[in-house]
Write a protein that holds these residues in place. Structure first.
Motif, short mmCIF file in Angstrom:
data_model
loop_
_atom_site.label_atom_id
_atom_site.label_comp_id
_atom_site.label_asym_id
_atom_site.label_seq_id
_atom_site.Cartn_x
_atom_site.Cartn_y
_atom_site.Cartn_z
N UNK A 152 4.66 5.79 -10.50
CA UNK A 152 4.22 4.03 -9.60
C UNK A 152 2.91 3.98 -9.34
N UNK A 153 2.88 4.92 -8.52
CA UNK A 153 1.13 5.00 -8.47
C UNK A 153 0.36 4.32 -9.47
N UNK A 154 0.33 4.75 -10.55
CA UNK A 154 -0.64 4.38 -11.74
C UNK A 154 -0.17 2.98 -11.64
N UNK A 155 1.64 2.56 -11.79
CA UNK A 155 1.19 1.11 -12.13
C UNK A 155 0.65 0.61 -11.04
N UNK A 156 1.15 0.93 -9.80
CA UNK A 156 0.31 0.19 -8.41
C UNK A 156 -0.92 -0.38 -8.85
N UNK A 157 -1.76 0.45 -8.95
CA UNK A 157 -3.69 0.35 -9.51
C UNK A 157 -3.54 -0.54 -10.75
N UNK A 158 -2.79 -0.49 -11.79
CA UNK A 158 -2.99 -1.28 -12.91
C UNK A 158 -2.61 -2.44 -12.58
N UNK A 159 -1.52 -2.40 -11.56
CA UNK A 159 -0.86 -4.33 -11.08
C UNK A 159 -2.54 -4.81 -10.40
N UNK A 160 -2.71 -3.75 -9.60
CA UNK A 160 -3.80 -4.48 -8.68
C UNK A 160 -4.95 -4.93 -9.43
N UNK A 161 -5.66 -3.94 -10.40
CA UNK A 161 -6.31 -4.01 -11.51
C UNK A 161 -5.99 -5.60 -12.44
N UNK A 162 -4.60 -6.19 -12.24
CA UNK A 162 -4.25 -7.38 -12.78
C UNK A 162 -3.99 -8.75 -12.50
N UNK A 198 0.84 -1.33 -0.27
CA UNK A 198 -0.22 0.17 0.16
C UNK A 198 0.64 1.69 -0.09
N UNK A 199 1.74 1.22 0.76
CA UNK A 199 2.56 2.27 0.58
C UNK A 199 3.24 3.09 -0.97
N UNK A 200 3.03 1.67 -1.76
CA UNK A 200 3.38 2.72 -2.80
C UNK A 200 2.97 3.84 -3.51
N UNK A 201 1.47 3.91 -2.87
CA UNK A 201 1.39 4.97 -2.75
C UNK A 201 1.97 6.52 -2.33
N UNK A 202 2.64 6.02 -1.38
CA UNK A 202 2.55 7.20 -0.08
C UNK A 202 4.41 7.73 -0.66
N UNK A 203 4.56 7.27 -1.63
CA UNK A 203 6.01 7.82 -1.92
C UNK A 203 5.68 9.67 -2.97
N UNK A 204 4.54 9.58 -3.07
CA UNK A 204 3.84 10.75 -4.30
C UNK A 204 3.82 11.89 -2.86
N UNK A 205 3.33 11.10 -1.64
CA UNK A 205 3.14 12.34 -0.40
C UNK A 205 4.37 12.36 0.52
#
Length: 316
Positions: A294-304, A210-217
């Motif tokens: 990274x955040x966008x790829x993480x969302x795509x990865x979860x979708x995959x 989940x912390x993949x999205x924390x880098x941008x913040x």
């Protein structure tokens, strides 16, 4: 001098639609990120899991019936994320962070006041609770409300990076479990395998990445003294945890948990490899460009990961 009748067409023909669009846009700004990382994968997870049949010990689902339930799933998920976003973004510390990281959000951009947000939050609680009761997902919503209180009111989001990830993983189990319950219909309960898959994806995969999205913040999190795995471990070690966990789950889920062929693993492995390479690149160049990617790829990865049970049934 204009009469009341003269003014009515002007009001209904121009000002009312304009006002409705403005408020709809405000609600969208509250939830814009979460549509990508919650509503889309949650809807895909529930629909694809419901069609997986014997892989998850679930009965056959008629395709058209399932498709008719998808709008209900998406709206229910959006109501829950709206509830979470309002409760989180109304706090003074969140406002301080958003002024740095996301000044376009409704409160820092002054589209709405904190007091108005409180009233909107109370209304959302009523609507989300009523919808959950009508859709048979009230237990999921009740647990979710407790998690929101722990996360926002009791400091669960700031106490430590580990507790933050665990709470978020548990919240996603409510999202995905409730969504799957709606997809299956009112007379079908989740099987043990379906529950296992839901918890593995949310409290396992999501909680460890989940912390993949924390880098941008990171800048805003440090400004408000929020403890995430990024601020606790440091940027480079946190990126290594992402690289390791993404690599592990990309291979284990399709080949280990579902015991499928390499064809089943194609999408998670491909997107996962792209995400890992981006994380490695982000170790060398500390820019927002790679953090957002990274955040966008993480969302795509979860979708995959969502089609894995259906793919394992189809191509083994």
């Amino acid at each position: 001098m204009k009469t009341t009748q003269d003014c009515l067409p002007l009001f209904f023909g121009s000002r009312l639609p304009q006002s409705a669009f403005y408020h709809a846009h405000t609600l969208l700004l509250f939830t814009s990120d979460q549509i990508l990382d919650t509503v889309v994968p949650g809807t895909a997870f529930s629909a694809l899991a419901a069609k997986s049949g014997p892989v998850l010990d679930l009965p056959f689902q008629d395709t058209w019936t399932l498709l008719s339930r998808i709008p209900l799933i998406s709206v229910w998920l959006w109501l829950l994320i709206l509830q979470a976003c309002l409760q989180n973004q109304r706090s003074p510390t969140s406002l301080e962070e958003d002024l740095i990281n996301k000044p376009w959000r409704p409160i820092p951009s002054k589209r709405i006041t904190r007091v108005q947000t409180e009233y909107l939050l109370a209304s959302t609680y009523i609507v989300a609770g009523g919808a959950s009761h009508g859709l048979g997902t009230l237990p999921y919503w009740a647990v979710y409300v407790v998690l929101l209180i722990v996360y926002n009111e009791l400091g669960g989001s700031d106490y430590s990076g580990t507790s933050r990830n665990i709470i978020c993983g548990a919240a996603f189990s409510c999202y995905f479990g409730g969504a799957l319950s709606i997809a299956l219909g009112p007379n079908i309960s989740l099987s043990r395998k379906a529950i296992h898959w839901t918890f593995l994806l949310t409290c396992g995969v999501l909680a460890t990445t989940f912390h993949t999205q924390d880098f941008r913040d990171e800048v805003g999190d440090r400004a408000r003294d929020r403890r995430t795995l990024v601020t606790e471990l440091g940027r480079r070690p946190a990126l290594w945890t992402i690289a390791f966990c993404i690599s592990f789950w990309s291979i284990y889920l399709p080949l280990g948990f579902f015991q499928g062929r390499w064809a089943v693993a194609a999408m998670p492995v491909t997107v996962g490899a792209w995400l890992v390479l981006t994380a490695v690149r982000a170790m060398e160049l500390e820019t927002q460009k790679f953090d957002r990617r990274m955040y966008k790829l993480w969302c795509l990865w979860i979708f995959g990961l969502c089609p894995l049970p259906l793919l394992s049934m189809a191509i083994g």
